[in-house]
Design a protein around this motif. Structure first.
Motif, PDB file in Angstrom:
ATOM      1  N   LEU A  28      62.188  38.796  61.482  1.00  0.00           N
ATOM      2  CA  LEU A  28      61.269  39.248  60.441  1.00  0.00           C
ATOM      3  C   LEU A  28      59.876  39.567  60.979  1.00  0.00           C
ATOM      4  O   LEU A  28      59.018  40.039  60.223  1.00  0.00           O
ATOM      5  N   GLY A  29      59.647  39.249  62.243  1.00  0.00           N
ATOM      6  CA  GLY A  29      58.337  39.519  62.834  1.00  0.00           C
ATOM      7  C   GLY A  29      57.246  38.604  62.303  1.00  0.00           C
ATOM      8  O   GLY A  29      56.109  39.041  62.095  1.00  0.00           O
ATOM      9  N   VAL A  30      57.595  37.338  62.029  1.00  0.00           N
ATOM     10  CA  VAL A  30      56.622  36.367  61.532  1.00  0.00           C
ATOM     11  C   VAL A  30      56.657  35.137  62.436  1.00  0.00           C
ATOM     12  O   VAL A  30      57.516  35.015  63.302  1.00  0.00           O
ATOM     13  N   SER A  31      55.751  34.198  62.207  1.00  0.00           N
ATOM     14  CA  SER A  31      55.738  32.955  62.980  1.00  0.00           C
ATOM     15  C   SER A  31      56.866  32.044  62.497  1.00  0.00           C
ATOM     16  O   SER A  31      57.410  32.230  61.393  1.00  0.00           O
ATOM     17  N   THR A  32      57.186  31.062  63.304  1.00  0.00           N
ATOM     18  CA  THR A  32      58.227  30.098  62.936  1.00  0.00           C
ATOM     19  C   THR A  32      57.827  29.337  61.678  1.00  0.00           C
ATOM     20  O   THR A  32      58.662  29.097  60.801  1.00  0.00           O
ATOM     21  N   SER A  33      56.558  28.976  61.571  1.00  0.00           N
ATOM     22  CA  SER A  33      56.116  28.255  60.372  1.00  0.00           C
ATOM     23  C   SER A  33      56.213  29.142  59.132  1.00  0.00           C
ATOM     24  O   SER A  33      56.557  28.665  58.053  1.00  0.00           O
ATOM     25  N   SER A  34      55.957  30.438  59.288  1.00  0.00           N
ATOM     26  CA  SER A  34      56.117  31.357  58.145  1.00  0.00           C
ATOM     27  C   SER A  34      57.586  31.486  57.766  1.00  0.00           C
ATOM     28  O   SER A  34      57.917  31.542  56.576  1.00  0.00           O
ATOM     29  N   ALA A  35      58.462  31.522  58.767  1.00  0.00           N
ATOM     30  CA  ALA A  35      59.899  31.587  58.482  1.00  0.00           C
ATOM     31  C   ALA A  35      60.331  30.331  57.728  1.00  0.00           C
ATOM     32  O   ALA A  35      61.087  30.411  56.754  1.00  0.00           O
ATOM     33  N   GLN A  36      59.835  29.183  58.155  1.00  0.00           N
ATOM     34  CA  GLN A  36      60.177  27.926  57.469  1.00  0.00           C
ATOM     35  C   GLN A  36      59.669  27.955  56.033  1.00  0.00           C
ATOM     36  O   GLN A  36      60.374  27.552  55.104  1.00  0.00           O
ATOM     37  N   ARG A  37      58.451  28.466  55.840  1.00  0.00           N
ATOM     38  CA  ARG A  37      57.879  28.558  54.497  1.00  0.00           C
ATOM     39  C   ARG A  37      58.708  29.488  53.613  1.00  0.00           C
ATOM     40  O   ARG A  37      58.992  29.185  52.453  1.00  0.00           O
ATOM     41  N   LEU A  38      59.141  30.634  54.159  1.00  0.00           N
ATOM     42  CA  LEU A  38      59.952  31.581  53.390  1.00  0.00           C
ATOM     43  C   LEU A  38      61.274  30.949  52.963  1.00  0.00           C
ATOM     44  O   LEU A  38      61.689  31.085  51.803  1.00  0.00           O
ATOM     45  N   VAL A  39      61.943  30.267  53.898  1.00  0.00           N
ATOM     46  CA  VAL A  39      63.215  29.609  53.574  1.00  0.00           C
ATOM     47  C   VAL A  39      62.991  28.552  52.502  1.00  0.00           C
ATOM     48  O   VAL A  39      63.735  28.472  51.514  1.00  0.00           O
ATOM     49  N   HIS A  40      61.937  27.760  52.677  1.00  0.00           N
ATOM     50  CA  HIS A  40      61.645  26.689  51.713  1.00  0.00           C
ATOM     51  C   HIS A  40      61.355  27.260  50.325  1.00  0.00           C
ATOM     52  O   HIS A  40      61.888  26.777  49.326  1.00  0.00           O
ATOM     53  N   GLN A  41      60.515  28.310  50.271  1.00  0.00           N
ATOM     54  CA  GLN A  41      60.199  28.928  48.979  1.00  0.00           C
ATOM     55  C   GLN A  41      61.464  29.458  48.309  1.00  0.00           C
ATOM     56  O   GLN A  41      61.649  29.293  47.094  1.00  0.00           O
ATOM     57  N   GLY A  42      62.320  30.096  49.095  1.00  0.00           N
ATOM     58  CA  GLY A  42      63.562  30.624  48.536  1.00  0.00           C
ATOM     59  C   GLY A  42      64.460  29.522  48.007  1.00  0.00           C
ATOM     60  O   GLY A  42      65.025  29.637  46.914  1.00  0.00           O
ATOM     61  N   MET A  43      64.583  28.446  48.778  1.00  0.00           N
ATOM     62  CA  MET A  43      65.433  27.326  48.350  1.00  0.00           C
ATOM     63  C   MET A  43      64.901  26.694  47.074  1.00  0.00           C
ATOM     64  O   MET A  43      65.663  26.337  46.174  1.00  0.00           O
ATOM     65  N   VAL A  44      63.583  26.555  46.996  1.00  0.00           N
ATOM     66  CA  VAL A  44      62.978  25.965  45.793  1.00  0.00           C
ATOM     67  C   VAL A  44      63.252  26.844  44.580  1.00  0.00           C
ATOM     68  O   VAL A  44      63.642  26.349  43.513  1.00  0.00           O
ATOM     69  N   LYS A  45      63.081  28.154  44.728  1.00  0.00           N
ATOM     70  CA  LYS A  45      63.312  29.057  43.590  1.00  0.00           C
ATOM     71  C   LYS A  45      64.770  29.035  43.160  1.00  0.00           C
ATOM     72  O   LYS A  45      65.068  29.021  41.964  1.00  0.00           O
ATOM     73  N   VAL A  46      65.686  29.015  44.113  1.00  0.00           N
ATOM     74  CA  VAL A  46      67.113  28.941  43.775  1.00  0.00           C
ATOM     75  C   VAL A  46      67.415  27.618  43.075  1.00  0.00           C
ATOM     76  O   VAL A  46      68.094  27.589  42.038  1.00  0.00           O
ATOM     77  N   ALA A  47      66.894  26.521  43.624  1.00  0.00           N
ATOM     78  CA  ALA A  47      67.159  25.204  43.028  1.00  0.00           C
ATOM     79  C   ALA A  47      66.603  25.118  41.610  1.00  0.00           C
ATOM     80  O   ALA A  47      67.273  24.612  40.696  1.00  0.00           O
TER      81      ALA A  47
END
Length: 174
Positions: free
Chosen positions: A142-161
């Motif tokens: 995605l061309g982002v930092s690892t912490s940004s990737a972690q944030r994106l995954v976390h945000q997505g998981m929270v929205k799905v949950a």
């Protein structure tokens, strides 16, 4: 004693440049300053090298790489622990027909919420949860930092949950 004064002089002359060199290696100014301070402590204990400035830069680079490795390892450990800590929350297994119906309903709800996610969040979540990709691989893709990737995954998981929780509540209200 003159060697100590020479070391201090070299360090002070290069301190600002060392911090600027360390910022992209560590990801933040605060971490860069800590790395440079640690480099000074190592440099001060060492014998005076022939090229002291080069030696200081090498110490900074090595300390920054050590910090990066440690943070990646800690991040993976925290992620693994987070997943392991949630296992106790899993509900008791349902009989096969009910489980199949519930899975279909949940998949439909997941598909609905995934379609509403921002593109990078959706891609990060799909790569991580469906493709098993590591955060570093997601960050690279995605061309982002690892912490940004972690944030994106976390945000997505929270929205799905949250969406699944809301769908489950509305399904049990009837």
């Amino acid at each position: 004693m003159n060697g100590d004064n020479d070391k201090l002089k070299v360090y002070l002359e290069h301190r600002a440049a060392l911090i600027n060199y360390a910022i992209p290696l560590t990801g933040s100014r605060d971490a860069a300053e800590e790395v440079v301070q640690d480099a000074w402590l190592r440099f001060a204990r060492a014998n005076m090298p022939r090229q002291p400035a080069h030696y200081l830069y090498r110490i900074v680079r090595n300390l920054a790489m050590d910090l990066s490795r440690r943070l990646n390892l800690e991040s993976r450990y925290r992620h693994d622990q987070y997943d392991a800590n949630l296992e106790w929350m899993a509900p008791a297994p349902l009989p096969e027909p009910e489980r199949s119906l519930l899975n279909e309903e949940q998949l439909s709800e997941v598909a609905k919420v995934m379609a509403t996610l921002p593109e990078n969040t959706r891609k990060a979540l799909e790569m991580h949860r469906l493709g098993g990709a590591r955060l570093q691989d997601i960050a690279d893709a995605l061309g982002v930092s690892t912490s940004s990737a972690q944030r994106l995954v976390h945000q997505g998981m929270v929205k799905v949950a949250l969406h699944l929780d809301k769908a489950n509540r509305s399904g049990t209200d009837h």
